[in-house]
Structure formats: C-alpha cells, structure tokens
Write an enzyme that holds these catalytic residues in place. Structure first.
Site, PDB file in Angstrom:
ATOM      1  N   GLY A  29       0.807  -1.217   0.000  1.00  0.00           N
ATOM      2  CA  GLY A  29       0.000   0.000   0.000  1.00  0.00           C
ATOM      3  C   GLY A  29       0.837   1.262   0.000  1.00  0.00           C
ATOM      4  N   SER A  30       0.145   2.383  -0.155  1.00  0.00           N
ATOM      5  CA  SER A  30       0.812   3.678  -0.192  1.00  0.00           C
ATOM      6  C   SER A  30       1.139   4.152   1.220  1.00  0.00           C
ATOM      7  CB  SER A  30      -0.092   4.703  -0.877  1.00  0.00           C
ATOM      8  OG  SER A  30      -1.204   4.990  -0.041  1.00  0.00           O
ATOM      9  N   ALA A  31       1.958   5.180   1.296  1.00  0.00           N
ATOM     10  CA  ALA A  31       2.371   5.715   2.596  1.00  0.00           C
ATOM     11  C   ALA A  31       1.172   6.178   3.415  1.00  0.00           C
ATOM     12  CB  ALA A  31       3.370   6.852   2.400  1.00  0.00           C
TER      13      ALA A  31
END
Length: 136
Positions: free
Chosen positions: A62-64
């Site tokens: 996933g993204s930050a």
C-alpha cells in the site's frame, strides 16, 4: 525450542506476541481499528485479529498514507500489533511503524525467516537488538 535471532530493530521498548504469519502483506488500512480484525477481501488472514500479535509478513503493501493511517488508527484505539516483522521492508512500512510507535524487526536471513513462518512466539528486546523466538 528457544532461539535468539540477531536482526535490525526499530523500537524504543520491548514487546512480545504470538506469531501470525501471512504470505500476503497486510494492508493496515484494511484492518478495523476498533476490533483489530483484518477486513481486506480475499486476504488469507481475513477475520483474524492482530491486536497484541507479532505480525510476520514478507513485505509491506500500500501507499504511505494508507499504511500510516491504518497503523496509526490501530495504535490510537489500543489495537495495534505488538510487533511488525518484515523480511523485505520498504520506506512505506518503515515510516508507518515509526510514526505509529509499533516495534519493528527486519534484516533476517532466509533461514531465520523460514523458521518464523512455522509460528510460535516472539519477544523483541530493543536494547539487545534481538528477537527471542519460541517455536511451537
């Protein structure tokens, strides 16, 4: 059997928990922050609660923003995992555990990581920079 594992640790405190292993990375944003239950559709650990557990996985996912928010919400609700263990970390998962104050371990040999897949308990000793692994 009890074994000491030298590894890289990011933590300001000791921690311990039962191992929950997943071949598929956990997206902490898709974990219910009020129950700690993984709610991600088609995830092999869907329905499993991770509060107080040692979550062992191969990499982050996933993204930050998604990982940081998900793990932080778990932390703020008192439902974070005790330890996050990742074989191949990326900047996103490292940032998420650091901001959320969840103890983190990485830097394992393939042989060490294979042992963790079998389950058991982990105790993270932050000053000693090691994990104590107790197999089933």
């Amino acid at each position: 059997m009890i074994e000491k594992i030298r590894c890289k640790i990011v933590s300001e405190r000791d921690a311990e928990g039962e191992i929950i292993y997943s071949d598929s990375p956990v997206n902490f944003y898709l974990t219910d922050p009020k129950t700690s239950e993984i709610i991600e559709e088609n995830h092999p650990l869907k329905g499993v609660k991770i509060k107080g557990k040692a979550v062992v996985m191969p990499s982050g996912k996933g993204s930050a923003v998604v990982q940081i928010d998900g793990l932080y919400q778990l932390y703020m609700n008192g439902n974070a995992p005790a330890i996050v263990v990742v074989k191949d970390p990326d900047p996103v998962i490292v940032s998420a555990v650091f901001i959320s104050k969840v103890p983190f371990a990485t830097g394992f040999t393939d042989e060490q990581f294979e042992k963790l897949k079998k389950g058991g308990r982990l105790k993270l000793l932050h000053k000693e920079k090691e994990l104590i692994y107790e197999s089933l």
